[in-house]
Design an enzyme around this catalytic site. Structure first.
Site, mmCIF file in Angstrom:
data_model
loop_
_atom_site.group_PDB
_atom_site.id
_atom_site.type_symbol
_atom_site.label_atom_id
_atom_site.label_comp_id
_atom_site.label_asym_id
_atom_site.label_seq_id
_atom_site.Cartn_x
_atom_site.Cartn_y
_atom_site.Cartn_z
ATOM 1 N N CYS A 1 -12.577 44.791 40.082
ATOM 2 C CA CYS A 1 -12.566 46.266 40.134
ATOM 3 C C CYS A 1 -11.419 46.770 40.991
ATOM 4 C CB CYS A 1 -13.871 46.791 40.732
ATOM 5 S SG CYS A 1 -15.326 46.328 39.805
HETATM 6 C C1 BEZ Z 1 -15.439 42.159 40.272
HETATM 7 O O1 BEZ Z 1 -15.105 43.341 40.169
HETATM 8 O O2 BEZ Z 1 -14.693 41.350 40.741
HETATM 9 C C2 BEZ Z 1 -16.772 41.681 39.781
HETATM 10 C C3 BEZ Z 1 -17.863 42.532 39.846
HETATM 11 C C4 BEZ Z 1 -19.092 42.081 39.405
HETATM 12 C C5 BEZ Z 1 -19.211 40.798 38.880
HETATM 13 C C6 BEZ Z 1 -18.089 39.978 38.786
HETATM 14 C C7 BEZ Z 1 -16.869 40.418 39.239
#
Ligand code: BEZ
Length: 208
Positions: free
Chosen positions: A45
């Protein structure tokens, strides 16, 4: 009711990192790239938020306003934005919806319980200035979105609207476009005085 292409994007009022917004009013005469995230302070994200901020000019050139969403509060978002700016070498200016109670993620079907009962997946809605949903994409939590594709599909939609054409596989701006089968050859000659190439009666290319 499931959301579908061509539906009016459901309106909502919500707190964001830029204050309270009425979604439709906030879109105004622009288009919107509305995209959800599982959570603040997560690695994938963070890169996506940074990439969107880095592409501010490219979105503005297309009259598109980005609107992020994750299921956390404004305070958490604001702290996270500092990290995004630091780690992605950018300044994030677009609003992020604070959807801690998941009202908007449920309205937009961004929670997919098979992936997570509580966090939003990576949904993309491209909404036009008439507030119609023009594109929906859903990515899993572990895969960051391709922003070249997001800009490409906005270009394809806006080119299609402007010229009444469709776009072939892997089209990018400047490449030839397709004359829809609903346009007769006679009308195509008037509409596309630059000419067109007829490969089959249903497959005609032109340049716009
Ligand atoms: C991420 O944004 O890195 C992420 C969020 C939830 C699950 C896996 C990755």
């Amino acid at each position: 009711m499931a959301l579908r292409l061509g539906d009016t994007a459901p309106n909502f009022q919500i707190d964001t990192t830029k204050g309270k917004i009425d979604f439709h009013e906030w879109i105004g005469d622009s288009w919107c790239f509305f995209f959800s995230h599982p959570a603040d302070f997560t690695p994938v994200c963070t890169t996506e938020m940074g990439r969107t901020a880095q592409l501010a000019k490219q979105f503005a050139d297309r009259n598109v306003k980005p609107l992020g969403l994750s299921t956390d509060t404004v305070e958490e978002h604001n702290k996270w934005i500092e990290d995004v700016n630091d780690t992605q070498d950018t300044t994030l200016e677009f609003p992020i919806v604070a959807d801690a109670d998941k009202k908007i993620s449920e309205l937009y079907e961004m929670i997919h319980p098979g992936e997570s009962e509580t966090a939003a997946v990576r949904s993309v809605y491209i909404i036009d200035s008439n507030k119609k949903i023009r594109l929906m994409m859903t990515y899993p939590m572990s895969v960051g979105r391709n922003f070249d594709e997001i800009l490409r599909v906005i270009d394809a939609l806006q080119t299609g609207d402007k010229h009444g054409v469709a776009t072939p596989a892997d089209w990018t701006p400047g490449a030839r476009v397709i004359i829809p089968p609903t346009v007769s050859n006679e009308d195509a000659q008037k509409k596309f005085p630059q000419g067109f190439e007829e490969i089959r009666s249903y497959l005609r290319y032109t340049k716009v």
